[in-house]
Motif scaffolding. Structure first.
Motif, PDB file in Angstrom:
ATOM      1  N   GLY A   1      10.884   6.477  12.556  1.00 30.01           N
ATOM      2  CA  GLY A   1      10.925   7.586  13.500  1.00 30.01           C
ATOM      3  C   GLY A   1       9.747   7.649  14.461  1.00 30.01           C
ATOM      4  O   GLY A   1       9.579   8.628  15.173  1.00 30.01           O
ATOM      5  N   ARG A   2       8.907   6.611  14.500  1.00 29.79           N
ATOM      6  CA  ARG A   2       7.746   6.631  15.390  1.00 29.79           C
ATOM      7  C   ARG A   2       7.959   5.824  16.668  1.00 29.79           C
ATOM      8  O   ARG A   2       7.021   5.534  17.385  1.00 29.79           O
ATOM      9  CB  ARG A   2       6.512   6.116  14.654  1.00 29.79           C
ATOM     10  CG  ARG A   2       6.049   7.095  13.585  1.00 29.79           C
ATOM     11  CD  ARG A   2       4.717   6.694  13.040  1.00 29.79           C
ATOM     12  NE  ARG A   2       4.930   5.860  11.859  1.00 29.79           N
ATOM     13  CZ  ARG A   2       3.964   5.230  11.227  1.00 29.79           C
ATOM     14  NH1 ARG A   2       2.733   5.292  11.655  1.00 29.79           N
ATOM     15  NH2 ARG A   2       4.225   4.516  10.161  1.00 29.79           N
ATOM     16  N   GLY A   3       9.191   5.469  16.959  1.00 33.48           N
ATOM     17  CA  GLY A   3       9.495   4.754  18.196  1.00 33.48           C
ATOM     18  C   GLY A   3       9.280   3.258  18.083  1.00 33.48           C
ATOM     19  O   GLY A   3       8.888   2.733  17.046  1.00 33.48           O
TER      20      GLY A   3
ATOM     21  N   SER B   1       0.801  -1.215   0.000  1.00 32.49           N
ATOM     22  CA  SER B   1       0.000   0.000   0.000  1.00 32.49           C
ATOM     23  C   SER B   1       0.835   1.266   0.000  1.00 32.49           C
ATOM     24  O   SER B   1       2.054   1.242   0.036  1.00 32.49           O
ATOM     25  CB  SER B   1      -0.907   0.024   1.231  1.00 32.49           C
ATOM     26  OG  SER B   1      -1.860  -0.975   1.158  1.00 32.49           O
ATOM     27  N   ASP B   2       0.134   2.368   0.032  1.00 30.16           N
ATOM     28  CA  ASP B   2       0.706   3.702   0.106  1.00 30.16           C
ATOM     29  C   ASP B   2       1.602   3.823   1.327  1.00 30.16           C
ATOM     30  O   ASP B   2       1.182   3.616   2.440  1.00 30.16           O
ATOM     31  CB  ASP B   2      -0.454   4.696   0.189  1.00 30.16           C
ATOM     32  CG  ASP B   2      -0.057   6.091   0.583  1.00 30.16           C
ATOM     33  OD1 ASP B   2       1.102   6.461   0.348  1.00 30.16           O
ATOM     34  OD2 ASP B   2      -0.919   6.811   1.121  1.00 30.16           O
ATOM     35  N   GLU B   3       2.883   4.146   1.121  1.00 26.74           N
ATOM     36  CA  GLU B   3       3.835   4.202   2.223  1.00 26.74           C
ATOM     37  C   GLU B   3       3.759   5.490   3.023  1.00 26.74           C
ATOM     38  O   GLU B   3       4.538   5.693   3.944  1.00 26.74           O
ATOM     39  CB  GLU B   3       5.248   3.986   1.697  1.00 26.74           C
ATOM     40  CG  GLU B   3       5.448   2.570   1.215  1.00 26.74           C
ATOM     41  CD  GLU B   3       6.886   2.215   0.976  1.00 26.74           C
ATOM     42  OE1 GLU B   3       7.768   2.866   1.555  1.00 26.74           O
ATOM     43  OE2 GLU B   3       7.119   1.277   0.222  1.00 26.74           O
ATOM     44  N   ALA B   4       2.825   6.386   2.721  1.00 31.22           N
ATOM     45  CA  ALA B   4       2.703   7.642   3.462  1.00 31.22           C
ATOM     46  C   ALA B   4       1.644   7.564   4.553  1.00 31.22           C
ATOM     47  O   ALA B   4       1.539   8.466   5.362  1.00 31.22           O
ATOM     48  CB  ALA B   4       2.362   8.781   2.495  1.00 31.22           C
ATOM     49  N   GLY B   5       0.875   6.488   4.605  1.00 35.62           N
ATOM     50  CA  GLY B   5      -0.223   6.390   5.551  1.00 35.62           C
ATOM     51  C   GLY B   5       0.204   5.955   6.942  1.00 35.62           C
ATOM     52  O   GLY B   5       1.278   5.397   7.144  1.00 35.62           O
ATOM     53  N   GLU B   6      -0.671   6.213   7.897  1.00 30.00           N
ATOM     54  CA  GLU B   6      -0.428   5.813   9.288  1.00 30.00           C
ATOM     55  C   GLU B   6      -0.464   4.301   9.446  1.00 30.00           C
ATOM     56  O   GLU B   6      -0.013   3.778  10.452  1.00 30.00           O
ATOM     57  CB  GLU B   6      -1.473   6.458  10.205  1.00 30.00           C
ATOM     58  CG  GLU B   6      -1.287   7.940  10.391  1.00 30.00           C
ATOM     59  CD  GLU B   6      -0.027   8.276  11.175  1.00 30.00           C
ATOM     60  OE1 GLU B   6       0.238   7.605  12.182  1.00 30.00           O
ATOM     61  OE2 GLU B   6       0.675   9.205  10.766  1.00 30.00           O
ATOM     62  N   HIS B   7      -0.982   3.605   8.485  1.00 29.12           N
ATOM     63  CA  HIS B   7      -1.099   2.156   8.558  1.00 29.12           C
ATOM     64  C   HIS B   7       0.172   1.441   8.144  1.00 29.12           C
ATOM     65  O   HIS B   7       0.272   0.231   8.273  1.00 29.12           O
ATOM     66  CB  HIS B   7      -2.273   1.669   7.696  1.00 29.12           C
ATOM     67  CG  HIS B   7      -2.209   2.148   6.288  1.00 29.12           C
ATOM     68  ND1 HIS B   7      -1.588   1.442   5.300  1.00 29.12           N
ATOM     69  CD2 HIS B   7      -2.666   3.290   5.717  1.00 29.12           C
ATOM     70  CE1 HIS B   7      -1.678   2.127   4.159  1.00 29.12           C
ATOM     71  NE2 HIS B   7      -2.328   3.244   4.390  1.00 29.12           N
ATOM     72  N   VAL B   8       1.166   2.182   7.674  1.00 33.51           N
ATOM     73  CA  VAL B   8       2.434   1.597   7.235  1.00 33.51           C
ATOM     74  C   VAL B   8       3.499   1.864   8.289  1.00 33.51           C
ATOM     75  O   VAL B   8       3.659   2.988   8.759  1.00 33.51           O
ATOM     76  CB  VAL B   8       2.861   2.182   5.871  1.00 33.51           C
ATOM     77  CG1 VAL B   8       4.210   1.645   5.451  1.00 33.51           C
ATOM     78  CG2 VAL B   8       1.812   1.887   4.821  1.00 33.51           C
ATOM     79  N   HIS B   9       4.212   0.817   8.668  1.00 34.03           N
ATOM     80  CA  HIS B   9       5.254   0.915   9.695  1.00 34.03           C
ATOM     81  C   HIS B   9       6.509   0.221   9.178  1.00 34.03           C
ATOM     82  O   HIS B   9       6.420  -0.820   8.536  1.00 34.03           O
ATOM     83  CB  HIS B   9       4.804   0.209  10.982  1.00 34.03           C
ATOM     84  CG  HIS B   9       3.514   0.723  11.514  1.00 34.03           C
ATOM     85  ND1 HIS B   9       3.453   1.700  12.473  1.00 34.03           N
ATOM     86  CD2 HIS B   9       2.222   0.401  11.221  1.00 34.03           C
ATOM     87  CE1 HIS B   9       2.195   1.952  12.764  1.00 34.03           C
ATOM     88  NE2 HIS B   9       1.418   1.178  12.002  1.00 34.03           N
ATOM     89  N   TRP B  10       7.674   0.784   9.461  1.00 37.88           N
ATOM     90  CA  TRP B  10       8.926   0.119   9.156  1.00 37.88           C
ATOM     91  C   TRP B  10       9.912   0.423  10.270  1.00 37.88           C
ATOM     92  O   TRP B  10       9.665   1.276  11.120  1.00 37.88           O
ATOM     93  CB  TRP B  10       9.470   0.470   7.768  1.00 37.88           C
ATOM     94  CG  TRP B  10       9.819   1.898   7.527  1.00 37.88           C
ATOM     95  CD1 TRP B  10      11.045   2.481   7.661  1.00 37.88           C
ATOM     96  CD2 TRP B  10       8.944   2.932   7.088  1.00 37.88           C
ATOM     97  NE1 TRP B  10      10.978   3.801   7.337  1.00 37.88           N
ATOM     98  CE2 TRP B  10       9.700   4.112   6.986  1.00 37.88           C
ATOM     99  CE3 TRP B  10       7.584   2.976   6.787  1.00 37.88           C
ATOM    100  CZ2 TRP B  10       9.140   5.322   6.591  1.00 37.88           C
ATOM    101  CZ3 TRP B  10       7.046   4.185   6.399  1.00 37.88           C
ATOM    102  CH2 TRP B  10       7.816   5.327   6.289  1.00 37.88           C
ATOM    103  N   ALA B  11      11.004  -0.311  10.287  1.00 36.05           N
ATOM    104  CA  ALA B  11      11.929  -0.302  11.420  1.00 36.05           C
ATOM    105  C   ALA B  11      12.485   1.076  11.745  1.00 36.05           C
ATOM    106  O   ALA B  11      12.667   1.405  12.913  1.00 36.05           O
ATOM    107  CB  ALA B  11      13.069  -1.281  11.152  1.00 36.05           C
ATOM    108  N   ASP B  12      12.724   1.913  10.762  1.00 30.90           N
ATOM    109  CA  ASP B  12      13.374   3.207  11.007  1.00 30.90           C
ATOM    110  C   ASP B  12      12.487   4.366  10.545  1.00 30.90           C
ATOM    111  O   ASP B  12      12.954   5.300   9.909  1.00 30.90           O
ATOM    112  CB  ASP B  12      14.724   3.226  10.283  1.00 30.90           C
ATOM    113  CG  ASP B  12      15.615   4.374  10.743  1.00 30.90           C
ATOM    114  OD1 ASP B  12      15.437   4.853  11.876  1.00 30.90           O
ATOM    115  OD2 ASP B  12      16.491   4.799   9.961  1.00 30.90           O
TER     116      ASP B  12
END
Length: 83
Positions: free
Chosen positions: A15-17, A2-13
């Motif tokens: 910046g969201r802790g 999906s769209d990598e700008a959404g709040e539903h996308v998470h990755w290791a780095d």
């Protein structure tokens, strides 16, 4: 994916802790990327493996993905009560 700008996308780095990731209600470790909307996570097996000797092997897993920040996952310790 999906769209990598959404709040539903998470990755290791991103910046969201630190967060805990759950797949179908079970916690999973070594998550490099996940999309809660698409229901996919990219994970490494534990213990870590490398088929080429240079890069960690990752694989996709599908299901209901839920992401919780560590602050929400771990309740604060309560002070001791007198009496």
């Amino acid at each position: 994916m999906s769209d990598e700008a959404g709040e539903h996308v998470h990755w290791a780095d991103d910046g969201r802790g630190q967060r805990e990731v759950f797949l179908d209600g079970r916690r999973i470790d070594c998550v490099a990327y996940c999309d809660t909307k698409a229901g996919i996570a990219v994970v490494a097996d534990v213990p870590l493996r490398s088929t080429d000797g240079k890069h960690i092997d990752y694989r996709p897993v599908w299901g209901e993905i839920k992401v919780i920040s560590i602050e929400q996952a771990t309740p604060p310790s309560e002070p001791a009560r007198a009496g």
